[in-house]
Design a protein around this motif. Structure first.
Motif, PDB file in Angstrom:
ATOM      1  N   LEU A   1       0.874  -1.167   0.000  1.00 28.73           N
ATOM      2  CA  LEU A   1       0.000   0.000   0.000  1.00 28.73           C
ATOM      3  C   LEU A   1       0.911   1.217   0.000  1.00 28.73           C
ATOM      4  CD1 LEU A   1      -2.744   1.339   0.161  1.00 28.73           C
ATOM      5  CD2 LEU A   1      -2.697   0.987   2.639  1.00 28.73           C
ATOM      6  N   ASN A   2       1.117   1.788  -1.170  1.00 27.47           N
ATOM      7  CA  ASN A   2       2.079   2.869  -1.352  1.00 27.47           C
ATOM      8  C   ASN A   2       1.429   4.235  -1.156  1.00 27.47           C
ATOM      9  OD1 ASN A   2       4.731   3.725  -1.896  1.00 27.47           O
ATOM     10  ND2 ASN A   2       4.166   4.203  -3.990  1.00 27.47           N
ATOM     11  N   LYS A   3       2.263   5.245  -1.038  1.00 25.25           N
ATOM     12  CA  LYS A   3       1.874   6.645  -0.857  1.00 25.25           C
ATOM     13  C   LYS A   3       1.103   6.849   0.447  1.00 25.25           C
ATOM     14  CE  LYS A   3       2.073   7.834  -5.705  1.00 25.25           C
ATOM     15  NZ  LYS A   3       1.539   8.657  -6.770  1.00 25.25           N
ATOM     16  N   CYS A   4       1.452   6.069   1.451  1.00 28.13           N
ATOM     17  CA  CYS A   4       0.763   6.170   2.741  1.00 28.13           C
ATOM     18  C   CYS A   4       0.975   7.522   3.400  1.00 28.13           C
ATOM     19  CB  CYS A   4       1.216   5.044   3.662  1.00 28.13           C
ATOM     20  SG  CYS A   4       0.456   3.482   3.190  1.00 28.13           S
ATOM     21  N   ASP A   5       2.004   8.223   2.987  1.00 21.47           N
ATOM     22  CA  ASP A   5       2.238   9.552   3.538  1.00 21.47           C
ATOM     23  C   ASP A   5       1.162  10.540   3.101  1.00 21.47           C
ATOM     24  OD1 ASP A   5       3.395   9.124   0.956  1.00 21.47           O
ATOM     25  OD2 ASP A   5       4.444  11.031   1.116  1.00 21.47           O
ATOM     26  N   LEU A   6       0.380  10.179   2.105  1.00 22.34           N
ATOM     27  CA  LEU A   6      -0.672  11.060   1.592  1.00 22.34           C
ATOM     28  C   LEU A   6      -2.044  10.767   2.206  1.00 22.34           C
ATOM     29  CD1 LEU A   6       0.324  11.096  -2.187  1.00 22.34           C
ATOM     30  CD2 LEU A   6       1.041  12.672  -0.375  1.00 22.34           C
ATOM     31  N   LEU A   7      -2.122   9.735   3.034  1.00 22.72           N
ATOM     32  CA  LEU A   7      -3.392   9.349   3.657  1.00 22.72           C
ATOM     33  C   LEU A   7      -3.379   9.643   5.150  1.00 22.72           C
ATOM     34  CD1 LEU A   7      -4.031   5.835   2.067  1.00 22.72           C
ATOM     35  CD2 LEU A   7      -5.320   7.917   1.634  1.00 22.72           C
ATOM     36  N   ASP A   8      -4.529  10.060   5.660  1.00 19.22           N
ATOM     37  CA  ASP A   8      -4.652  10.184   7.103  1.00 19.22           C
ATOM     38  C   ASP A   8      -5.045   8.808   7.668  1.00 19.22           C
ATOM     39  OD1 ASP A   8      -7.381   9.866   6.550  1.00 19.22           O
ATOM     40  OD2 ASP A   8      -7.892  11.947   6.968  1.00 19.22           O
ATOM     41  N   ALA A   9      -5.130   8.718   8.970  1.00 13.97           N
ATOM     42  CA  ALA A   9      -5.430   7.435   9.615  1.00 13.97           C
ATOM     43  C   ALA A   9      -6.761   6.852   9.149  1.00 13.97           C
ATOM     44  CB  ALA A   9      -5.429   7.603  11.131  1.00 13.97           C
ATOM     45  N   GLN A  10      -7.760   7.703   8.969  1.00 16.45           N
ATOM     46  CA  GLN A  10      -9.074   7.225   8.520  1.00 16.45           C
ATOM     47  C   GLN A  10      -9.001   6.689   7.094  1.00 16.45           C
ATOM     48  OE1 GLN A  10     -12.157  10.211   8.537  1.00 16.45           O
ATOM     49  NE2 GLN A  10     -13.780   8.710   8.306  1.00 16.45           N
ATOM     50  N   GLY A  11      -8.262   7.369   6.231  1.00 18.30           N
ATOM     51  CA  GLY A  11      -8.100   6.900   4.855  1.00 18.30           C
ATOM     52  C   GLY A  11      -7.382   5.565   4.799  1.00 18.30           C
ATOM     53  N   LYS A  12      -6.324   5.422   5.595  1.00 25.36           N
ATOM     54  CA  LYS A  12      -5.603   4.144   5.651  1.00 25.36           C
ATOM     55  C   LYS A  12      -6.513   3.033   6.145  1.00 25.36           C
ATOM     56  CE  LYS A  12      -1.064   6.056   6.646  1.00 25.36           C
ATOM     57  NZ  LYS A  12       0.035   6.085   7.632  1.00 25.36           N
ATOM     58  N   ALA A  13      -7.309   3.333   7.158  1.00 27.67           N
ATOM     59  CA  ALA A  13      -8.214   2.320   7.710  1.00 27.67           C
ATOM     60  C   ALA A  13      -9.223   1.850   6.663  1.00 27.67           C
ATOM     61  CB  ALA A  13      -8.937   2.866   8.929  1.00 27.67           C
ATOM     62  N   LYS A  14      -9.741   2.775   5.873  1.00 27.52           N
ATOM     63  CA  LYS A  14     -10.696   2.412   4.811  1.00 27.52           C
ATOM     64  C   LYS A  14     -10.053   1.507   3.770  1.00 27.52           C
ATOM     65  CE  LYS A  14     -13.726   6.452   5.025  1.00 27.52           C
ATOM     66  NZ  LYS A  14     -14.217   7.635   4.313  1.00 27.52           N
ATOM     67  N   VAL A  15      -8.833   1.860   3.375  1.00 26.52           N
ATOM     68  CA  VAL A  15      -8.140   1.056   2.365  1.00 26.52           C
ATOM     69  C   VAL A  15      -7.815  -0.325   2.920  1.00 26.52           C
ATOM     70  CG1 VAL A  15      -6.096   0.862   0.905  1.00 26.52           C
ATOM     71  CG2 VAL A  15      -7.227   3.075   1.161  1.00 26.52           C
ATOM     72  N   HIS A  16      -7.337  -0.387   4.157  1.00 22.55           N
ATOM     73  CA  HIS A  16      -7.041  -1.685   4.784  1.00 22.55           C
ATOM     74  C   HIS A  16      -8.294  -2.547   4.869  1.00 22.55           C
ATOM     75  CE1 HIS A  16      -2.832  -1.775   6.059  1.00 22.55           C
ATOM     76  NE2 HIS A  16      -2.926  -0.453   6.186  1.00 22.55           N
TER      77      HIS A  16
END
Length: 81
Positions: free
Chosen positions: A10-25
Motif C-alpha cells: 500500500l504505497n503513498k501512505c504519507d498522503l493518507l490520514d489514519a481514517q483513509g488508511k483504515a478504509k483502504v485496509h
C-alpha cells in the motif's frame, strides 16, 4: 491482482490520514483476507518482505476462481477493445 496476491504494498501512505488508511485496509481485507499488507512511502520496503516470502501455495492458488483464466483460450475479457 489484489484478490490473488500474497503480499500487497500500500504505497503513498504519507498522503493518507489514519481514517483513509483504515478504509483502504478494510477494503483490502474484504478482497483478500490472507494477504500481508505493507504500508510504504515511495515504495520503500526491505526486499525480504516481498521476495521469497514463502507465502505462495500452489494448492491455494489453484482453487482461486480466476486461476489460469488468462491462460485458457476464450476466457479473457479485454478491458478495452
Amino acid at each position: 491482482q489484489i484478490e490473488f496476491a500474497d503480499v500487497i504494498l500500500l504505497n503513498k501512505c504519507d498522503l493518507l490520514d489514519a481514517q483513509g488508511k483504515a478504509k483502504v485496509h478494510h477494503l483490502l481485507k474484504e478482497l483478500n483476507p490472507t494477504a500481508i499488507v505493507h504500508e510504504t512511502t515511495r515504495s520503500k520496503i526491505a526486499l525480504e518482505h516481498v521476495i521469497n516470502t514463502g507465502r505462495f501455495s500452489m494448492d491455494k492458488a489453484s482453487t482461486h476462481k480466476g486461476w489460469l483464466t488468462e491462460a485458457r483460450e476464450g476466457e479473457h475479457t479485454p478491458e478495452t477493445l
